[in-house]
Design a protein around this motif. Sequence first.
Motif, PDB file in Angstrom:
ATOM      1  N   MET A 135       0.840  -1.200   0.000  1.00 19.62           N
ATOM      2  CA  MET A 135       0.000   0.000   0.000  1.00 19.62           C
ATOM      3  C   MET A 135       0.877   1.253   0.000  1.00 19.62           C
ATOM      4  SD  MET A 135      -3.350   0.915   0.196  1.00 19.62           S
ATOM      5  CE  MET A 135      -4.248  -0.359   1.085  1.00 19.62           C
ATOM      6  N   ALA A 136       1.948   1.236   0.803  1.00 21.68           N
ATOM      7  CA  ALA A 136       2.852   2.389   0.874  1.00 21.68           C
ATOM      8  C   ALA A 136       3.530   2.632  -0.476  1.00 21.68           C
ATOM      9  CB  ALA A 136       3.904   2.169   1.964  1.00 21.68           C
ATOM     10  N   GLN A 137       3.954   1.567  -1.131  1.00 25.50           N
ATOM     11  CA  GLN A 137       4.620   1.717  -2.430  1.00 25.50           C
ATOM     12  C   GLN A 137       3.659   2.250  -3.496  1.00 25.50           C
ATOM     13  OE1 GLN A 137       6.168  -2.345  -2.280  1.00 25.50           O
ATOM     14  NE2 GLN A 137       8.199  -1.508  -2.628  1.00 25.50           N
ATOM     15  N   ALA A 138       2.414   1.792  -3.460  1.00 23.67           N
ATOM     16  CA  ALA A 138       1.427   2.285  -4.420  1.00 23.67           C
ATOM     17  C   ALA A 138       1.151   3.772  -4.185  1.00 23.67           C
ATOM     18  CB  ALA A 138       0.140   1.473  -4.318  1.00 23.67           C
ATOM     19  N   ALA A 139       1.025   4.170  -2.920  1.00 19.65           N
ATOM     20  CA  ALA A 139       0.804   5.588  -2.608  1.00 19.65           C
ATOM     21  C   ALA A 139       1.986   6.434  -3.073  1.00 19.65           C
ATOM     22  CB  ALA A 139       0.565   5.776  -1.114  1.00 19.65           C
ATOM     23  N   ARG A 140       3.180   5.905  -2.898  1.00 15.24           N
ATOM     24  CA  ARG A 140       4.384   6.629  -3.329  1.00 15.24           C
ATOM     25  C   ARG A 140       4.386   6.811  -4.844  1.00 15.24           C
ATOM     26  NH1 ARG A 140       7.544  10.227  -1.125  1.00 15.24           N
ATOM     27  NH2 ARG A 140       9.727   9.860  -1.441  1.00 15.24           N
ATOM     28  N   GLU A 141       4.048   5.766  -5.563  1.00 17.95           N
ATOM     29  CA  GLU A 141       3.993   5.851  -7.021  1.00 17.95           C
ATOM     30  C   GLU A 141       2.942   6.876  -7.460  1.00 17.95           C
ATOM     31  OE1 GLU A 141       5.133   5.079 -10.872  1.00 17.95           O
ATOM     32  OE2 GLU A 141       6.110   4.296  -9.064  1.00 17.95           O
ATOM     33  N   ILE A 156       2.068   5.261   6.007  1.00 16.86           N
ATOM     34  CA  ILE A 156       1.812   3.818   5.903  1.00 16.86           C
ATOM     35  C   ILE A 156       3.116   3.048   6.059  1.00 16.86           C
ATOM     36  CG2 ILE A 156       0.990   1.955   4.409  1.00 16.86           C
ATOM     37  CD1 ILE A 156      -0.782   4.126   2.998  1.00 16.86           C
ATOM     38  N   PHE A 157       4.184   3.540   5.439  1.00 19.14           N
ATOM     39  CA  PHE A 157       5.479   2.881   5.525  1.00 19.14           C
ATOM     40  C   PHE A 157       5.973   2.835   6.973  1.00 19.14           C
ATOM     41  CE2 PHE A 157      10.151   2.811   5.321  1.00 19.14           C
ATOM     42  CZ  PHE A 157      10.334   1.664   4.583  1.00 19.14           C
TER      43      PHE A 157
END
Length: 192
Positions: A135-141, A156-157
């Motif tokens: 979820m954190a990686q998707a938000a970052r992208e 989230i991270f």
Amino acid sequence: LNSFDLWEEVYGLHFYAHVTAYGALHRSLPLFPELEGQIHSALKACKNFCYHHLYVSKQKRFARAVDPHNNRDLQADISLLACIFPFSEFPIEDSVKLSLFEFCYDKLTTKMGTLRYENDHYIGGNSWVLAGFWMAQAARELSKIEPHLADLSLEIFKKSMSLSNEAGFFPEQVDSQTGKPLWVMPLGWSHA
């Protein structure tokens, strides 16, 4: 062909499988120029399947699967975010990516983590460390198109990072209310 999903539980044709196949095929284009025509044909087939069988226009998102009886599974699943990260090559409008993310964030976020999918009852249906990092990686992208999501990604991270023990090991799952490690620890998948 019908198969089981990422979690090895649901039988059917899955959005995640098509997005990952699309990503692999797209990334193979420079490696196999002699197969360019066949690869483009397969890319088109993956895309067409998703848009004709899994896209839910009223909700501006994709279903996670369609079963052998042609019933769509509309539950939120962290694997829906594969089209944002790690396979952003899959052709989806930014507004649909944002809609998918918001849907998953709203349905899967718990006090202490992130669920794999709605109504997950495996070992009590707790939060998964893997899902939080995803979820954190998707938000970052997505922060590339919606800058305010960078703060949410970091939040989230950090919450996911806090789920490790004193030695820095992550469990498979944590209690969604307390953050207490549950089930397998350490879990290689969580660390990966």
